[in-house]
Design an enzyme around this catalytic site. Structure first.
Site, mmCIF file in Angstrom:
data_model
loop_
_atom_site.group_PDB
_atom_site.id
_atom_site.type_symbol
_atom_site.label_atom_id
_atom_site.label_comp_id
_atom_site.label_asym_id
_atom_site.label_seq_id
_atom_site.Cartn_x
_atom_site.Cartn_y
_atom_site.Cartn_z
ATOM 1 N N GLN A 245 -33.083 8.441 0.916
ATOM 2 C CA GLN A 245 -32.347 7.578 0.003
ATOM 3 C C GLN A 245 -32.035 6.242 0.713
ATOM 4 O O GLN A 245 -31.748 6.225 1.902
ATOM 5 C CB GLN A 245 -31.067 8.269 -0.525
ATOM 6 C CG GLN A 245 -30.043 8.706 0.492
ATOM 7 C CD GLN A 245 -30.298 10.105 1.062
ATOM 8 O OE1 GLN A 245 -31.424 10.528 1.220
ATOM 9 N NE2 GLN A 245 -29.229 10.810 1.393
ATOM 10 N N LYS B 49 -17.540 6.965 5.059
ATOM 11 C CA LYS B 49 -18.830 6.555 4.499
ATOM 12 C C LYS B 49 -19.934 6.849 5.507
ATOM 13 O O LYS B 49 -19.667 7.119 6.668
ATOM 14 C CB LYS B 49 -18.813 5.045 4.214
ATOM 15 C CG LYS B 49 -17.598 4.566 3.472
ATOM 16 C CD LYS B 49 -17.825 4.738 1.987
ATOM 17 C CE LYS B 49 -16.629 4.274 1.211
ATOM 18 N NZ LYS B 49 -16.173 2.950 1.587
ATOM 19 N N ASN C 201 -21.268 -1.028 0.197
ATOM 20 C CA ASN C 201 -21.155 -0.258 1.457
ATOM 21 C C ASN C 201 -20.682 -1.099 2.645
ATOM 22 O O ASN C 201 -21.497 -1.512 3.479
ATOM 23 C CB ASN C 201 -22.500 0.380 1.817
ATOM 24 C CG ASN C 201 -22.937 1.373 0.780
ATOM 25 O OD1 ASN C 201 -22.142 2.173 0.299
ATOM 26 N ND2 ASN C 201 -24.201 1.321 0.395
ATOM 27 N N SER D 243 -17.421 -2.831 -7.054
ATOM 28 C CA SER D 243 -18.335 -2.034 -6.221
ATOM 29 C C SER D 243 -19.754 -2.022 -6.780
ATOM 30 O O SER D 243 -19.968 -2.089 -8.003
ATOM 31 C CB SER D 243 -17.813 -0.593 -6.197
ATOM 32 O OG SER D 243 -18.799 0.278 -5.709
ATOM 33 N N ALA D 244 -20.711 -1.833 -5.883
ATOM 34 C CA ALA D 244 -22.112 -1.652 -6.289
ATOM 35 C C ALA D 244 -22.293 -0.370 -7.100
ATOM 36 O O ALA D 244 -23.341 -0.190 -7.731
ATOM 37 C CB ALA D 244 -23.003 -1.606 -5.050
ATOM 38 N N ASP E 35 0.858 -1.193 0.000
ATOM 39 C CA ASP E 35 0.000 0.000 0.000
ATOM 40 C C ASP E 35 0.889 1.236 0.000
ATOM 41 O O ASP E 35 2.089 1.154 0.266
ATOM 42 C CB ASP E 35 -0.904 0.001 1.258
ATOM 43 C CG ASP E 35 -2.156 0.858 1.100
ATOM 44 O OD1 ASP E 35 -2.018 2.067 0.864
ATOM 45 O OD2 ASP E 35 -3.267 0.314 1.205
ATOM 46 N N GLY F 93 -13.290 6.709 -1.531
ATOM 47 C CA GLY F 93 -13.871 7.559 -0.496
ATOM 48 C C GLY F 93 -15.370 7.389 -0.450
ATOM 49 O O GLY F 93 -15.934 6.636 -1.251
ATOM 50 N N TYR G 25 -16.056 6.751 -10.626
ATOM 51 C CA TYR G 25 -15.607 5.627 -9.786
ATOM 52 C C TYR G 25 -16.257 4.319 -10.249
ATOM 53 O O TYR G 25 -15.596 3.298 -10.393
ATOM 54 C CB TYR G 25 -15.959 5.949 -8.325
ATOM 55 C CG TYR G 25 -15.770 4.822 -7.352
ATOM 56 C CD1 TYR G 25 -14.503 4.478 -6.876
ATOM 57 C CD2 TYR G 25 -16.862 4.098 -6.871
ATOM 58 C CE1 TYR G 25 -14.345 3.437 -5.961
ATOM 59 C CE2 TYR G 25 -16.714 3.073 -5.959
ATOM 60 C CZ TYR G 25 -15.451 2.741 -5.502
ATOM 61 O OH TYR G 25 -15.302 1.714 -4.605
HETATM 62 P P1 NAD Z 1 -9.549 2.154 1.509
HETATM 63 O O1 NAD Z 1 -9.457 3.508 0.894
HETATM 64 O O2 NAD Z 1 -9.533 2.077 2.996
HETATM 65 O O3 NAD Z 1 -8.392 1.225 0.940
HETATM 66 C C1 NAD Z 1 -7.839 1.396 -0.331
HETATM 67 C C2 NAD Z 1 -6.340 1.414 -0.174
HETATM 68 O O4 NAD Z 1 -5.734 1.574 -1.467
HETATM 69 C C3 NAD Z 1 -5.832 2.594 0.699
HETATM 70 O O5 NAD Z 1 -5.135 2.114 1.835
HETATM 71 C C4 NAD Z 1 -4.929 3.371 -0.242
HETATM 72 O O6 NAD Z 1 -3.770 3.925 0.383
HETATM 73 C C5 NAD Z 1 -4.548 2.309 -1.260
HETATM 74 N N1 NAD Z 1 -4.073 2.941 -2.486
HETATM 75 C C6 NAD Z 1 -4.663 3.960 -3.181
HETATM 76 N N2 NAD Z 1 -3.881 4.334 -4.196
HETATM 77 C C7 NAD Z 1 -2.782 3.532 -4.150
HETATM 78 C C8 NAD Z 1 -1.600 3.461 -4.947
HETATM 79 N N3 NAD Z 1 -1.417 4.276 -5.984
HETATM 80 N N4 NAD Z 1 -0.669 2.536 -4.624
HETATM 81 C C9 NAD Z 1 -0.861 1.730 -3.547
HETATM 82 N N5 NAD Z 1 -1.956 1.744 -2.760
HETATM 83 C C10 NAD Z 1 -2.906 2.649 -3.062
HETATM 84 O O7 NAD Z 1 -10.842 1.480 0.924
HETATM 85 P P2 NAD Z 1 -11.596 0.144 1.376
HETATM 86 O O8 NAD Z 1 -12.904 0.569 1.917
HETATM 87 O O9 NAD Z 1 -10.715 -0.715 2.194
HETATM 88 O O10 NAD Z 1 -11.866 -0.535 -0.044
HETATM 89 C C11 NAD Z 1 -11.070 -1.582 -0.556
HETATM 90 C C12 NAD Z 1 -11.516 -1.904 -1.973
HETATM 91 O O11 NAD Z 1 -12.903 -2.274 -1.973
HETATM 92 C C13 NAD Z 1 -11.388 -0.727 -2.933
HETATM 93 O O12 NAD Z 1 -10.999 -1.210 -4.189
HETATM 94 C C14 NAD Z 1 -12.783 -0.172 -2.997
HETATM 95 O O13 NAD Z 1 -13.022 0.514 -4.209
HETATM 96 C C15 NAD Z 1 -13.606 -1.440 -2.884
HETATM 97 N N6 NAD Z 1 -14.958 -1.168 -2.355
HETATM 98 C C16 NAD Z 1 -15.113 -0.767 -1.057
HETATM 99 C C17 NAD Z 1 -16.391 -0.501 -0.586
HETATM 100 C C18 NAD Z 1 -16.620 -0.043 0.830
HETATM 101 O O14 NAD Z 1 -17.774 0.173 1.195
HETATM 102 N N7 NAD Z 1 -15.593 0.102 1.675
HETATM 103 C C19 NAD Z 1 -17.497 -0.649 -1.419
HETATM 104 C C20 NAD Z 1 -17.301 -1.042 -2.732
HETATM 105 C C21 NAD Z 1 -16.024 -1.328 -3.185
#
Ligand code: NAD
Length: 325
Positions: free
Chosen positions: A221, A195, A181, A121-122, A35, A79, A152
């Site tokens: 919503q 969120k 979510n 993602s949804a 990361d 985000g 996104y």
């Molecule tokens: P998060 O933002 O906590 O984790 C994502 C991580 O990716 C972060 O730690 C960030 O530092 C890292 N990252 C971003 N750019 C980077 C780069 N260039 N190089 C290396 N690392 C990088 O998000 P999360 O909630 O843990 O989500 C994890 C995954 O699940 C994501 O792909 C997100 O899109 C997907 N997702 C999450 C949700 C949710 O509700 N949390 C819903 C749908 C999809």
């Protein structure tokens, strides 16, 4: 359900990634986390943690000094609604995540590996089919014809296709889950990328009794929220299954944002009212359709929302108190 071997988690410094690393460690895996940053709220459980920018392919190549049984691609520019629906961050969201996914797919295509998981993602779903609380769908096939409501979502759709192509052409085991979510302890709770569940818990914790908390929009919503433990369970089950189609990983307990807020208020024991203000809201209604996951995995998320909100409220409260002292 457990397995063991070598695993690599991209996005291991994030919310879901840090929980996933913990789970894989508990199962006996040797785990490398990768990361831009280490987890914010707890030490990583990974055996090896690489700080690297995955937009740079050579950083990815350097991570593959061994064969991995399980590769999880969770890294994304990410985000809550306040980050992805304002339109102000679209280029960063699209360009960064697309670069991460292209690099990951390209480097993995040159590796021998057991299985690869991509976190979608949804937000990929067609927003025209989510315009009314009385008539909406998130059945997996309804993502096409495509019309996500955010860049996104478009990027996630692109990346789903990219990883599935890798699976098809290279005859590799690729799994794609569409998260709906996800919430729980160790998630961002402040700063603009949080969120709705964490944001609402924070507002309730910070509010003085007999005052009001702000809710974006009219609060009618509809969403569903999946507690982190069930998200991780669904992820590893899908990863180790034979299911190569895209599957929802979410809760099918829909609630309005007003109901979510009332739940957090009840847990707090305070008397608070809701003050509806302008703010980004996303689609009108969305909740996971769990027929496919149940049919294909013989498992579906089932824990009640209130249970997860109570745990999250307690954790956010401890964070707010720690920040004050
Ligand atoms: P998060 O933002 O906590 O984790 C994502 C991580 O990716 C972060 O730690 C960030 O530092 C890292 N990252 C971003 N750019 C980077 C780069 N260039 N190089 C290396 N690392 C990088 O998000 P999360 O909630 O843990 O989500 C994890 C995954 O699940 C994501 O792909 C997100 O899109 C997907 N997702 C999450 C949700 C949710 O509700 N949390 C819903 C749908 C999809």
């Amino acid at each position: 359900m457990s397995s063991s071997g070598n695993a690599i988690v991209f996005g291991a410094g994030g919310f879901i990634g840090s929980h996933l690393v913990e789970r894989l460690k508990a199962e006996g895996f040797w785990v490398r986390g990768v990361d831009l940053k280490r987890p914010e709220f707890s030490p990583t459980a990974a055996d090896d943690f690489v700080i690297a920018d995955l937009r740079n392919a050579s950083n990815l190549e350097a991570c593959f000094d061994r064969t991995f049984d399980e590769i999880y691609q969770l890294a994304a520019e990410m985000g809550g609604a306040g980050y992805i629906f304002t339109g102000e961050n679209d280029f960063d969201i699209f360009a960064s995540s697309a670069a991460i996914n292209l690099n990951t797919a390209r480097v993995c295509a040159n590796q021998k590996f057991g299985s690869l998981y991509f976190a979608s993602s949804a937000c990929v779903y067609n927003h025209h089919k989510q315009a009314s609380v009385d008539d909406y769908t998130c059945v997996e096939s309804s993502a096409y014809p495509a019309e996500p409501d955010s860049e996104y979502g478009w990027e996630k759709l692109f990346a789903e296709r990219l990883f599935q192509t890798l699976g098809r052409d290279l005859k590799a085991r690729v799994r794609v889950g569409r998260y709906h979510n996800i919430f729980g302890p160790l998630g961002t709770w402040d700063g603009g990328r949080e969120k709705a569940p964490a944001a609402i818990c924070r507002k309730v914790v910070q509010a003085a009794d007999k005052t009001a908390i702000e809710i974006w929009g009219d609060g009618k919503q509809v969403r569903s929220f999946l507690y982190i433990d069930e998200c991780i369970e669904g992820t590893v089950r899908l990863m180790r299954s034979d299911v190569d189609e895209v599957v929802n990983i979410g809760s099918d307990e829909p609630v309005s944002i007003n109901e979510l807020a009332e739940m957090a208020i009840e847990i707090s024991g305070k008397t608070l009212t809701l003050n509806h203000v302008a703010g980004p809201q996303g689609v009108r209604a969305r909740s996971s359709d769990n027929r496919l996951i149940e049919a294909r995995l013989g498992w579906r998320p089932s824990r009640p929302l209130k249970e997860g909100i109570a745990k999250t409220y307690a954790w956010v409260e401890s964070q707010v108190q720690a920040a004050r002292s």
